[in-house]
Design a protein around this motif. Structure first.
Motif, mmCIF file in Angstrom:
data_model
loop_
_atom_site.group_PDB
_atom_site.id
_atom_site.type_symbol
_atom_site.label_atom_id
_atom_site.label_comp_id
_atom_site.label_asym_id
_atom_site.label_seq_id
_atom_site.Cartn_x
_atom_site.Cartn_y
_atom_site.Cartn_z
ATOM 1 N N SER A 321 0.658 -1.080 0.026
ATOM 2 C CA SER A 321 -0.021 0.053 -0.082
ATOM 3 C C SER A 321 0.919 1.281 0.058
ATOM 4 C CB SER A 321 -1.017 -0.168 1.235
ATOM 5 O OG SER A 321 -1.869 -1.036 1.166
ATOM 6 N N PHE A 322 1.710 1.218 0.831
ATOM 7 C CA PHE A 322 2.703 2.511 0.980
ATOM 8 C C PHE A 322 4.070 2.437 -0.225
ATOM 9 C CE2 PHE A 322 1.005 2.453 4.850
ATOM 10 C CZ PHE A 322 0.713 3.680 5.369
ATOM 11 N N LEU A 323 4.554 1.256 -0.408
ATOM 12 C CA LEU A 323 5.709 1.350 -1.280
ATOM 13 C C LEU A 323 5.432 1.528 -2.508
ATOM 14 C CD1 LEU A 323 7.882 -1.346 0.465
ATOM 15 C CD2 LEU A 323 8.121 1.209 0.635
ATOM 16 N N LEU A 324 4.306 0.957 -3.093
ATOM 17 C CA LEU A 324 3.910 1.069 -4.625
ATOM 18 C C LEU A 324 3.781 2.459 -5.027
ATOM 19 C CD1 LEU A 324 3.600 -0.447 -7.329
ATOM 20 C CD2 LEU A 324 1.003 -0.756 -6.449
ATOM 21 N N PRO A 325 2.988 3.428 -4.470
ATOM 22 C CA PRO A 325 2.840 4.600 -5.035
ATOM 23 C C PRO A 325 4.031 5.640 -4.623
ATOM 24 C CG PRO A 325 1.489 4.249 -3.011
ATOM 25 C CD PRO A 325 1.988 3.136 -3.283
ATOM 26 N N SER A 326 4.741 5.101 -3.527
ATOM 27 C CA SER A 326 6.114 5.744 -3.444
ATOM 28 C C SER A 326 6.935 5.699 -4.656
ATOM 29 C CB SER A 326 6.660 5.236 -2.172
ATOM 30 O OG SER A 326 5.977 5.426 -1.096
ATOM 31 N N ALA A 327 7.221 4.283 -4.906
ATOM 32 C CA ALA A 327 8.209 3.847 -6.241
ATOM 33 C C ALA A 327 7.631 4.900 -7.443
ATOM 34 C CB ALA A 327 8.208 2.582 -6.394
ATOM 35 N N ILE A 328 6.413 4.731 -7.534
ATOM 36 C CA ILE A 328 5.765 5.535 -8.942
ATOM 37 C C ILE A 328 6.211 7.073 -8.647
ATOM 38 C CG2 ILE A 328 3.635 6.078 -10.126
ATOM 39 C CD1 ILE A 328 2.520 3.556 -9.129
ATOM 40 N N LYS A 360 16.584 4.422 -10.228
ATOM 41 C CA LYS A 360 15.299 3.690 -10.805
ATOM 42 C C LYS A 360 15.153 2.309 -10.711
ATOM 43 C CE LYS A 360 17.126 2.950 -15.439
ATOM 44 N NZ LYS A 360 17.193 3.270 -17.033
ATOM 45 N N TRP A 361 16.216 1.476 -10.739
ATOM 46 C CA TRP A 361 16.173 0.068 -10.213
ATOM 47 C C TRP A 361 16.142 -0.173 -8.978
ATOM 48 C CZ3 TRP A 361 14.797 -1.978 -14.666
ATOM 49 C CH2 TRP A 361 15.354 -1.581 -15.852
ATOM 50 N N TYR A 362 16.745 0.832 -8.011
ATOM 51 C CA TYR A 362 16.352 0.437 -6.942
ATOM 52 C C TYR A 362 14.898 0.614 -6.237
ATOM 53 C CZ TYR A 362 21.228 0.522 -4.829
ATOM 54 O OH TYR A 362 22.626 0.007 -5.155
ATOM 55 N N LEU A 363 14.336 1.587 -6.915
ATOM 56 C CA LEU A 363 12.797 2.102 -6.560
ATOM 57 C C LEU A 363 12.031 0.703 -6.996
ATOM 58 C CD1 LEU A 363 12.637 5.637 -7.992
ATOM 59 C CD2 LEU A 363 12.439 4.763 -5.711
ATOM 60 N N PHE A 364 12.252 0.004 -8.173
ATOM 61 C CA PHE A 364 11.657 -1.254 -8.447
ATOM 62 C C PHE A 364 11.863 -2.150 -7.402
ATOM 63 C CE2 PHE A 364 11.789 0.501 -13.079
ATOM 64 C CZ PHE A 364 10.277 0.655 -13.123
ATOM 65 N N SER A 365 12.991 -2.323 -6.972
ATOM 66 C CA SER A 365 13.551 -3.334 -5.837
ATOM 67 C C SER A 365 12.689 -3.134 -4.576
ATOM 68 C CB SER A 365 14.788 -3.163 -5.634
ATOM 69 O OG SER A 365 15.462 -3.385 -6.791
ATOM 70 N N MET A 366 12.020 -2.063 -4.070
ATOM 71 C CA MET A 366 11.511 -1.648 -2.870
ATOM 72 C C MET A 366 10.658 -2.900 -2.414
ATOM 73 S SD MET A 366 11.180 2.385 -2.069
ATOM 74 C CE MET A 366 9.745 2.579 -3.131
ATOM 75 N N ILE A 367 9.641 -3.293 -3.147
ATOM 76 C CA ILE A 367 8.859 -4.258 -2.851
ATOM 77 C C ILE A 367 9.313 -5.561 -2.641
ATOM 78 C CG2 ILE A 367 6.484 -5.459 -3.263
ATOM 79 C CD1 ILE A 367 5.480 -2.739 -4.422
ATOM 80 N N PRO A 368 10.048 -6.206 -3.475
ATOM 81 C CA PRO A 368 10.681 -7.530 -3.137
ATOM 82 C C PRO A 368 11.683 -7.452 -2.101
ATOM 83 C CG PRO A 368 11.485 -6.664 -5.456
ATOM 84 C CD PRO A 368 10.228 -5.684 -4.936
#
Length: 523
Positions: A321-328, A360-368
């Motif tokens: 809920s929190f990390l997805l919009p943060s990454a976007i 950018k790749w670190y942001l995609f990595s946040m959820i995993p």
């Protein structure tokens, strides 16, 4: 009557859980915001070249060791025991004293050796060819290890407080540390050069530790030295610490190899990685640290496997809920944010572009990454310390292998973050067989709802991205900062509106544990 009492207790637990998560979220947000200001201070005074690379490389060594002695293996080993002793002041004091003594035994020789052998140690660990870089990194290392010692003691004290639901002071402590570092850089760099960083880290860690110790004393918990081997609780911790140490050591080695590879790439690569880590760790740190700090003691202290799985389900849902919009949002405004914060003095637009590419790749990595860390804690709560070691080993081998492949393909500094994305995603898949009684249909239904709620945000972000804004290229100034903040607020508002429409559960945290939302977190 019993069912009514149980329902009241569950509602109370849910409200307390959400209130504590909210407290940790706010204090961690302030701490991470100050962390960005700290990065701005470092980049303004030292740039993103040779000196900054040396500082960041040396600072990364104790930061990696935190995975062992601070917020890592040791804390994950002793937290479940402190949770069991939360109503026993005498045994808590005895156990605390044993751990305090153990840390002294470890750190005093380590710090002494770092003063004597710092230069050959940095020469061995780094890929630096410039003698000045090696000297700077070596001069700072003993002070950074001293800071690690006090931070480790602070983590020990804060763990005791967390198990007794004293979350406010544990959240404020890191704020004291970061403020001290920032002030030291601004006040003393002209006189002490890069030693201002050493002074700030050492003094800040002492202040953070003392602030925790004062509250521990007020809770009538004594802090005194004792023989660790005479404490049965310490022996239990040691049994858990050894496999947890293997897990953390693999992560440390992986992180070290990342920085070693970066030190051999183009000038500024180490700083680009360090700065991009700060940016992605801001939302990651706020939300993962807040949610895991509250949920891990609940998971660890719960004997019922079904309820344990429900806590895990809730924690993972909150994370998405929190990390997805943060990454976007950060992905959309990555260059703008980096420029607004760092692009000043010796930090150029080219440094901003390089940092954004890595980010950018670190942001995609946040959820995993968050899922992998939470699942390792779930295994610890089940007294399974070997499986996380196996997963971390597979992840590290894959991560390093991919880094070398990507470097050979001339991907550059982005190799580090891209490899992390792939390896952390695979690590999550490896953990899945270990999750028992997990309600996958309910979880995936929630994830689909969260993704759907973020579609308007993705569309808005796409429009902003396609505008190809250039207002930030000239560096940090008030106009650029205001435009970036305004765009960020716009995207956050879009997220909130559609989260309300889709009734995403994270909003209950913002209501400070409202009674009407509480039952859904425990049923």
């Amino acid at each position: 009557m019993l069912n009514l009492r149980k329902s009241i207790w569950l509602v109370s637990m849910a409200q307390s859980k959400e209130r504590n998560t909210f407290i940790m979220m706010i204090t961690t947000f302030i701490s991470r915001l100050l962390g960005i200001l700290k990065a701005r201070a470092i980049s303004s005074f030292f740039g993103a070249g040779l000196i900054a690379d040396a500082i960041n490389f040396s600072y990364n060594i104790p930061n990696n060791l935190r995975k062992l002695f601070a917020e890592g293996a040791l804390s994950q080993a002793y937290l479940p025991i402190f949770s069991k002793l939360k109503d026993d002041d005498e045994n808590t004091s005895s156990f605390l004293g044993a751990l305090f003594t153990f840390q002294l035994i470890i750190f005093i020789p380590l710090i002494v050796l770092s003063f004597i052998f710092s230069k050959p140690f940095i020469t061995l660990l780094s890929g630096f060819n410039d003698e000045n870089q090696i000297v700077i990194a070596a001069n700072l290392l003993p002070f950074f290890l001293t800071f690690l010692f006090f931070i480790s003691l602070s983590t020990l004290l804060s763990t005791v407080l967390q198990t007794r639901k004293a979350f406010l002071i544990t959240g404020i402590g890191p704020i004291f540390f970061t403020l001290t570092v920032i002030l030291s850089i601004y006040l003393f760099t002209n006189k002490l050069s890069y030693y201002s960083m050493a002074l700030g880290c050492t003094a800040g860690s002492i202040i953070q530790m003392v602030s925790q110790a004062i509250v521990v004393r007020k809770r009538k918990i004594k802090l005194k030295l004792s023989n660790p081997l005479k404490s049965k609780w310490f022996i239990l911790t040691l049994k858990a610490f050894i496999p947890a140490t293997l897990y953390s050591f693999i992560l440390i080695l992986d992180q070290y190899l990342s920085f070693y590879i970066a030190s051999m790439l183009e000038s500024g690569a180490v700083s680009a990685i360090s700065n991009s880590i700060i940016f992605y760790q801001t939302p990651y740190g706020i939300f993962f640290a807040s949610i895991s700090t509250v949920f891990f003691p609940l998971i660890a202290g719960e004997k019922d496997d079904e309820i344990k799985a429900k806590y895990l389900n809730n924690s993972l849902t909150y994370l998405v809920s929190f990390l997805l919009p943060s990454a976007i949002i950060l992905l959309t405004l990555s260059e703008q944010c980096i420029s607004a914060v760092l692009q000043k003095g010796r930090f150029t637009y080219l440094d901003t572009v390089l940092t954004a590419k890595v980010l950018k790749w670190y942001l995609f990595s946040m959820i995993p990454l968050a899922f992998s860390s939470m699942l390792s804690r779930y295994c610890y709560s089940k007294n399974d310390y070997s499986y996380p070691v196996i997963v971390s080993l597979v992840q590290a081998i894959l991560d390093v292998s991919l880094m070398f492949i990507f470097v050979k393909l001339n991907i550059g500094a982005e190799s580090i973050s891209l490899a992390l994305l792939i390896s952390s995603t695979i690590a999550v898949l490896i953990y899945l067989p270990k999750i028992k009684l997990f309600n996958y249909p309910k979880f995936f239904k929630e994830i689909v709802r969260i993704v759907a709620a973020n579609i308007p945000l993705i569309l808005a972000a796409g429009i902003i991205f396609n505008l190809k804004l250039t207002y930030h290229v000239n560096g940090s100034n008030l106009k650029a900062f205001c435009i970036t903040v305004s765009l960020g607020i716009l995207l956050v508002c879009i997220t909130l509106i559609f989260y309300i429409i889709f009734k995403i559960p994270f909003l209950s945290l913002l209501k400070n544990g409202a009674e009407k939302s509480a039952p859904s977190k425990v049923n």
